[in-house]
Motif scaffolding. Structure first.
Motif, PDB file in Angstrom:
ATOM      1  N   MET A   1     -46.555  48.287  69.247  1.00 40.41           N
ATOM      2  CA  MET A   1     -46.912  47.002  68.662  1.00 40.41           C
ATOM      3  C   MET A   1     -45.855  46.592  67.632  1.00 40.41           C
ATOM      4  O   MET A   1     -46.079  45.704  66.839  1.00 40.41           O
ATOM      5  CB  MET A   1     -48.307  47.119  68.043  1.00 40.41           C
ATOM      6  N   GLY A   2     -44.752  47.273  67.608  1.00 37.52           N
ATOM      7  CA  GLY A   2     -43.695  46.889  66.673  1.00 37.52           C
ATOM      8  C   GLY A   2     -43.917  47.470  65.289  1.00 37.52           C
ATOM      9  O   GLY A   2     -44.466  48.553  65.147  1.00 37.52           O
ATOM     10  N   PRO A   3     -43.509  46.727  64.271  1.00 40.50           N
ATOM     11  CA  PRO A   3     -43.561  47.240  62.900  1.00 40.50           C
ATOM     12  C   PRO A   3     -44.927  47.105  62.236  1.00 40.50           C
ATOM     13  O   PRO A   3     -45.023  47.109  61.020  1.00 40.50           O
ATOM     14  CB  PRO A   3     -42.516  46.378  62.187  1.00 40.50           C
ATOM     15  N   TYR A   4     -45.981  46.957  63.027  1.00 41.32           N
ATOM     16  CA  TYR A   4     -47.311  46.750  62.474  1.00 41.32           C
ATOM     17  C   TYR A   4     -48.210  47.960  62.709  1.00 41.32           C
ATOM     18  O   TYR A   4     -47.997  48.737  63.621  1.00 41.32           O
ATOM     19  CB  TYR A   4     -47.999  45.539  63.126  1.00 41.32           C
ATOM     20  N   ARG A   5     -49.257  48.045  61.884  1.00 45.79           N
ATOM     21  CA  ARG A   5     -50.336  49.000  62.137  1.00 45.79           C
ATOM     22  C   ARG A   5     -51.635  48.330  61.724  1.00 45.79           C
ATOM     23  O   ARG A   5     -51.641  47.314  61.030  1.00 45.79           O
ATOM     24  CB  ARG A   5     -50.119  50.319  61.404  1.00 45.79           C
ATOM     25  N   PHE A   6     -52.735  48.913  62.147  1.00 47.92           N
ATOM     26  CA  PHE A   6     -54.060  48.379  61.856  1.00 47.92           C
ATOM     27  C   PHE A   6     -54.819  49.389  61.015  1.00 47.92           C
ATOM     28  O   PHE A   6     -54.629  50.587  61.167  1.00 47.92           O
ATOM     29  CB  PHE A   6     -54.820  48.101  63.162  1.00 47.92           C
ATOM     30  N   GLN A   7     -55.676  48.884  60.147  1.00 53.81           N
ATOM     31  CA  GLN A   7     -56.505  49.777  59.337  1.00 53.81           C
ATOM     32  C   GLN A   7     -57.860  49.126  59.105  1.00 53.81           C
ATOM     33  O   GLN A   7     -57.987  47.908  59.138  1.00 53.81           O
ATOM     34  CB  GLN A   7     -55.830  50.107  58.010  1.00 53.81           C
ATOM     35  N   ILE A   8     -58.846  49.984  58.882  1.00 54.75           N
ATOM     36  CA  ILE A   8     -60.191  49.541  58.527  1.00 54.75           C
ATOM     37  C   ILE A   8     -60.310  49.690  57.017  1.00 54.75           C
ATOM     38  O   ILE A   8     -59.932  50.721  56.466  1.00 54.75           O
ATOM     39  CB  ILE A   8     -61.274  50.407  59.212  1.00 54.75           C
ATOM     40  N   ALA A   9     -60.832  48.646  56.358  1.00 52.34           N
ATOM     41  CA  ALA A   9     -60.980  48.693  54.906  1.00 52.34           C
ATOM     42  C   ALA A   9     -62.332  48.118  54.517  1.00 52.34           C
ATOM     43  O   ALA A   9     -62.730  47.075  55.022  1.00 52.34           O
ATOM     44  CB  ALA A   9     -59.861  47.896  54.231  1.00 52.34           C
ATOM     45  N   SER A  10     -63.035  48.820  53.648  1.00 49.18           N
ATOM     46  CA  SER A  10     -64.288  48.267  53.137  1.00 49.18           C
ATOM     47  C   SER A  10     -64.041  47.692  51.754  1.00 49.18           C
ATOM     48  O   SER A  10     -63.119  48.096  51.043  1.00 49.18           O
ATOM     49  CB  SER A  10     -65.387  49.327  53.094  1.00 49.18           C
ATOM     50  N   ASP A  24     -47.889  45.560  57.585  1.00 46.04           N
ATOM     51  CA  ASP A  24     -46.524  45.773  58.045  1.00 46.04           C
ATOM     52  C   ASP A  24     -46.075  47.201  57.737  1.00 46.04           C
ATOM     53  O   ASP A  24     -46.848  48.010  57.203  1.00 46.04           O
ATOM     54  CB  ASP A  24     -45.570  44.721  57.472  1.00 46.04           C
ATOM     55  N   ALA A  25     -44.842  47.503  58.057  1.00 50.10           N
ATOM     56  CA  ALA A  25     -44.315  48.859  57.905  1.00 50.10           C
ATOM     57  C   ALA A  25     -44.338  49.347  56.463  1.00 50.10           C
ATOM     58  O   ALA A  25     -44.440  50.548  56.206  1.00 50.10           O
ATOM     59  CB  ALA A  25     -42.894  48.935  58.459  1.00 50.10           C
ATOM     60  N   SER A  26     -44.278  48.421  55.496  1.00 48.44           N
ATOM     61  CA  SER A  26     -44.302  48.822  54.086  1.00 48.44           C
ATOM     62  C   SER A  26     -45.720  48.928  53.530  1.00 48.44           C
ATOM     63  O   SER A  26     -45.901  49.263  52.363  1.00 48.44           O
ATOM     64  CB  SER A  26     -43.496  47.828  53.240  1.00 48.44           C
ATOM     65  N   GLY A  27     -46.738  48.636  54.369  1.00 46.57           N
ATOM     66  CA  GLY A  27     -48.123  48.724  53.930  1.00 46.57           C
ATOM     67  C   GLY A  27     -48.685  47.427  53.377  1.00 46.57           C
ATOM     68  O   GLY A  27     -49.817  47.377  52.914  1.00 46.57           O
ATOM     69  N   GLU A  28     -47.904  46.344  53.447  1.00 47.14           N
ATOM     70  CA  GLU A  28     -48.350  45.039  52.959  1.00 47.14           C
ATOM     71  C   GLU A  28     -49.343  44.428  53.944  1.00 47.14           C
ATOM     72  O   GLU A  28     -49.074  44.360  55.151  1.00 47.14           O
ATOM     73  CB  GLU A  28     -47.138  44.112  52.801  1.00 47.14           C
ATOM     74  N   ARG A  29     -50.514  43.993  53.432  1.00 43.73           N
ATOM     75  CA  ARG A  29     -51.499  43.342  54.295  1.00 43.73           C
ATOM     76  C   ARG A  29     -50.990  41.964  54.706  1.00 43.73           C
ATOM     77  O   ARG A  29     -50.551  41.185  53.865  1.00 43.73           O
ATOM     78  CB  ARG A  29     -52.840  43.170  53.579  1.00 43.73           C
ATOM     79  N   LEU A  30     -51.094  41.677  56.007  1.00 42.25           N
ATOM     80  CA  LEU A  30     -50.648  40.391  56.534  1.00 42.25           C
ATOM     81  C   LEU A  30     -51.827  39.524  56.949  1.00 42.25           C
ATOM     82  O   LEU A  30     -51.903  38.356  56.574  1.00 42.25           O
ATOM     83  CB  LEU A  30     -49.714  40.599  57.728  1.00 42.25           C
ATOM     84  N   LEU A  31     -52.730  40.095  57.741  1.00 37.56           N
ATOM     85  CA  LEU A  31     -53.893  39.381  58.270  1.00 37.56           C
ATOM     86  C   LEU A  31     -55.110  40.290  58.208  1.00 37.56           C
ATOM     87  O   LEU A  31     -54.984  41.512  58.220  1.00 37.56           O
ATOM     88  CB  LEU A  31     -53.678  38.989  59.732  1.00 37.56           C
ATOM     89  N   GLU A  32     -56.286  39.667  58.196  1.00 42.42           N
ATOM     90  CA  GLU A  32     -57.521  40.446  58.289  1.00 42.42           C
ATOM     91  C   GLU A  32     -58.593  39.630  58.989  1.00 42.42           C
ATOM     92  O   GLU A  32     -58.578  38.406  58.950  1.00 42.42           O
ATOM     93  CB  GLU A  32     -58.039  40.865  56.906  1.00 42.42           C
ATOM     94  N   VAL A  33     -59.502  40.341  59.620  1.00 39.97           N
ATOM     95  CA  VAL A  33     -60.780  39.780  60.039  1.00 39.97           C
ATOM     96  C   VAL A  33     -61.802  40.512  59.185  1.00 39.97           C
ATOM     97  O   VAL A  33     -61.867  41.741  59.198  1.00 39.97           O
ATOM     98  CB  VAL A  33     -61.051  39.985  61.540  1.00 39.97           C
ATOM     99  N   PHE A  34     -62.580  39.735  58.413  1.00 43.98           N
ATOM    100  CA  PHE A  34     -63.519  40.304  57.452  1.00 43.98           C
ATOM    101  C   PHE A  34     -64.949  39.982  57.859  1.00 43.98           C
ATOM    102  O   PHE A  34     -65.267  38.838  58.181  1.00 43.98           O
ATOM    103  CB  PHE A  34     -63.250  39.733  56.052  1.00 43.98           C
ATOM    104  N   ARG A  35     -65.806  41.013  57.865  1.00 47.60           N
ATOM    105  CA  ARG A  35     -67.245  40.815  58.093  1.00 47.60           C
ATOM    106  C   ARG A  35     -67.925  40.875  56.750  1.00 47.60           C
ATOM    107  O   ARG A  35     -67.915  41.910  56.081  1.00 47.60           O
ATOM    108  CB  ARG A  35     -67.808  41.889  59.028  1.00 47.60           C
TER     109      ARG A  35
END
Length: 92
Positions: A1-10, A24-35
């Protein structure tokens, strides 16, 4: 998926819920879907600043959010509503 990763956050400090985030690769949040568990499981799609990500990465974020936040929602949340449909329907 390139320089991205996904994480779950509460989040229970400023809002009550859980998110699937694209970072992104540096850990900066770019997008989220929030419930938002404090508001019947309402779903929102948020970006952090001005971002440019591939369509594939954004689509994968939405797919993961459906699996983790909608299909696996606790009882009592609006998990039976179509994805993205946070309006309450009148029952007749």
């Amino acid at each position: 998926m390139g320089p991205y990763r996904f994480q779950i956050a509460s989040d229970v400090s400023t809002r009550d819920g859980i998110a699937v985030e694209l970072v992104d690769a540096s850990g900066e949040r770019l997008l989220e879907v929030f419930r938002d568990d404090g508001h019947d499981g309402a779903l929102t799609f948020n970006s952090f600043g001005t971002v440019s990500v591939s369509f594939d990465a954004a689509a994968k974020l939405v797919e993961l959010a459906r699996q983790k936040l909608v299909d696996a929602a606790p009882p009592g949340l609006s998990s039976s509503a179509p994805f993205g449909d946070t309006e309450k329907k009148d029952k007749k």
